[in-house]
Design a protein around this motif. Structure first.
Motif, mmCIF file in Angstrom:
data_model
loop_
_atom_site.group_PDB
_atom_site.id
_atom_site.type_symbol
_atom_site.label_atom_id
_atom_site.label_comp_id
_atom_site.label_asym_id
_atom_site.label_seq_id
_atom_site.Cartn_x
_atom_site.Cartn_y
_atom_site.Cartn_z
ATOM 1 N N UNK A 15 -14.099 2.583 -2.586
ATOM 2 C CA UNK A 15 -13.854 3.049 -1.219
ATOM 3 C C UNK A 15 -12.359 3.240 -1.021
ATOM 4 N N UNK A 16 -11.977 4.007 -0.024
ATOM 5 C CA UNK A 16 -10.540 4.150 0.249
ATOM 6 C C UNK A 16 -9.897 2.775 0.419
ATOM 7 N N UNK A 17 -8.685 2.661 -0.079
ATOM 8 C CA UNK A 17 -7.956 1.389 0.003
ATOM 9 C C UNK A 17 -6.604 1.658 0.638
ATOM 10 N N UNK A 18 -6.217 0.808 1.575
ATOM 11 C CA UNK A 18 -4.932 0.946 2.245
ATOM 12 C C UNK A 18 -4.051 -0.232 1.875
ATOM 13 N N UNK A 19 -2.817 0.081 1.489
ATOM 14 C CA UNK A 19 -1.847 -0.927 1.066
ATOM 15 C C UNK A 19 -0.637 -0.901 1.988
ATOM 16 N N UNK A 20 -0.149 -2.067 2.405
ATOM 17 C CA UNK A 20 1.056 -2.093 3.234
ATOM 18 C C UNK A 20 2.291 -1.751 2.415
ATOM 19 N N UNK A 21 3.276 -1.196 3.073
ATOM 20 C CA UNK A 21 4.570 -0.916 2.451
ATOM 21 C C UNK A 21 5.625 -1.522 3.384
ATOM 22 N N UNK A 22 5.913 -2.803 3.172
ATOM 23 C CA UNK A 22 6.849 -3.529 4.031
ATOM 24 C C UNK A 22 7.952 -4.239 3.250
ATOM 25 N N UNK A 23 7.738 -4.396 1.920
ATOM 26 C CA UNK A 23 8.694 -5.121 1.088
ATOM 27 C C UNK A 23 8.871 -4.396 -0.242
ATOM 28 N N UNK A 24 9.890 -4.792 -0.990
ATOM 29 C CA UNK A 24 10.074 -4.247 -2.341
ATOM 30 C C UNK A 24 8.852 -4.537 -3.205
ATOM 31 N N UNK A 25 8.260 -5.702 -3.044
ATOM 32 C CA UNK A 25 7.071 -6.066 -3.822
ATOM 33 C C UNK A 25 5.898 -5.149 -3.501
ATOM 34 N N UNK A 26 5.796 -4.738 -2.221
ATOM 35 C CA UNK A 26 4.723 -3.811 -1.838
ATOM 36 C C UNK A 26 4.852 -2.485 -2.582
ATOM 37 N N UNK B 255 6.218 6.385 -0.853
ATOM 38 C CA UNK B 255 6.175 5.009 -0.351
ATOM 39 C C UNK B 255 7.589 4.483 -0.120
ATOM 40 N N UNK B 256 8.489 4.803 -1.027
ATOM 41 C CA UNK B 256 9.880 4.373 -0.869
ATOM 42 C C UNK B 256 10.493 4.991 0.391
ATOM 43 N N UNK B 257 10.213 6.271 0.647
ATOM 44 C CA UNK B 257 10.712 6.910 1.862
ATOM 45 C C UNK B 257 10.170 6.219 3.115
ATOM 46 N N UNK B 258 8.863 5.880 3.103
ATOM 47 C CA UNK B 258 8.271 5.197 4.256
ATOM 48 C C UNK B 258 8.935 3.837 4.468
ATOM 49 N N UNK C 274 5.306 0.994 6.329
ATOM 50 C CA UNK C 274 4.121 1.762 6.671
ATOM 51 C C UNK C 274 2.955 1.380 5.802
ATOM 52 N N UNK C 275 2.128 2.365 5.487
ATOM 53 C CA UNK C 275 0.948 2.142 4.649
ATOM 54 C C UNK C 275 0.751 3.311 3.696
ATOM 55 N N UNK C 276 0.048 3.026 2.601
ATOM 56 C CA UNK C 276 -0.406 4.058 1.665
ATOM 57 C C UNK C 276 -1.909 3.880 1.517
ATOM 58 N N UNK C 277 -2.664 4.940 1.811
ATOM 59 C CA UNK C 277 -4.115 4.921 1.646
ATOM 60 C C UNK C 277 -4.484 5.804 0.467
ATOM 61 N N UNK C 278 -5.336 5.281 -0.402
ATOM 62 C CA UNK C 278 -5.784 5.993 -1.610
ATOM 63 C C UNK C 278 -7.251 6.367 -1.419
ATOM 64 N N UNK C 279 -7.558 7.659 -1.603
ATOM 65 C CA UNK C 279 -8.929 8.152 -1.504
ATOM 66 C C UNK C 279 -9.274 8.979 -2.734
ATOM 67 N N UNK C 280 -10.570 9.229 -2.922
ATOM 68 C CA UNK C 280 -11.074 9.965 -4.082
ATOM 69 C C UNK C 280 -11.929 11.147 -3.639
ATOM 70 N N UNK C 281 -11.305 12.242 -3.202
ATOM 71 C CA UNK C 281 -12.097 13.403 -2.763
ATOM 72 C C UNK C 281 -12.713 14.149 -3.941
#
Length: 151
Positions: free
Chosen positions: A20-31, A64-67, A74-81
């Motif tokens: 299923x689509x997965x959303x990942x936070x982008x708030x830290x270098x580790x993210x 992601x780095x720009x966000x 922000x967030x990055x959501x991955x989908x499989x169309x």
């Protein structure tokens, strides 16, 4: 976008259902590292070869780095169309930052508002088959990119 996609979360390797689509936070270098690994795994799941895996991961890293840097996180959501028998990977990168005041200028190679080389947005656009930006000054930016398999 340049094409149409079903937006459905289906398509893994060999026609099996993808995650299923997965959303990942982008708030830290580790993210940023977590997003790179998640996108790499998703490209493998979608059946991309090594060169296309690298293209997608590179685009994801830039966006992601720009966000993170310019959008305050922000967030990055991955989908499989799927589209016409092709499998793809779609990344949606969102932030609630200041937006991009001059999108046309931001897409020009060499343009930067920071210490980078200025290849982020334009480079990501070249690495992916579809590239769409929705940005509103003071409200944030959403960038949606898709790459399709050749099968």
């Amino acid at each position: 976008m340049n094409g149409t996609g079903s937006g459905q979360a289906s398509g893994g390797r060999g026609g099996s259902p993808a995650a299923a689509p997965a959303t990942h936070p982008v708030r830290t270098d580790e993210d940023l590292i977590t997003v790179r690994h998640a996108v790499r795994a998703a490209t493998v799941e979608a059946g991309f070869g090594l060169v296309d895996q690298t293209r997608v991961v590179t685009a994801a890293s830039e966006l992601a780095r720009n966000a993170y840097i310019h959008g305050g996180g922000g967030t990055v959501t991955i989908e499989f169309p799927r589209n016409a028998g092709r499998r793809g990977i779609r990344l949606t990168v969102r932030d609630e930052g200041p937006g991009i005041p001059d999108l046309e200028q931001a897409l020009v190679d060499g343009f930067t508002t920071g210490a980078g080389l200025g290849h982020g947005l334009g480079g990501a656009r070249r690495l992916m088959h579809e590239f769409e930006v929705d940005t509103v000054p003071g409200k944030g930016t959403t960038i949606r990119v898709t790459r399709w398999t050749t099968q």
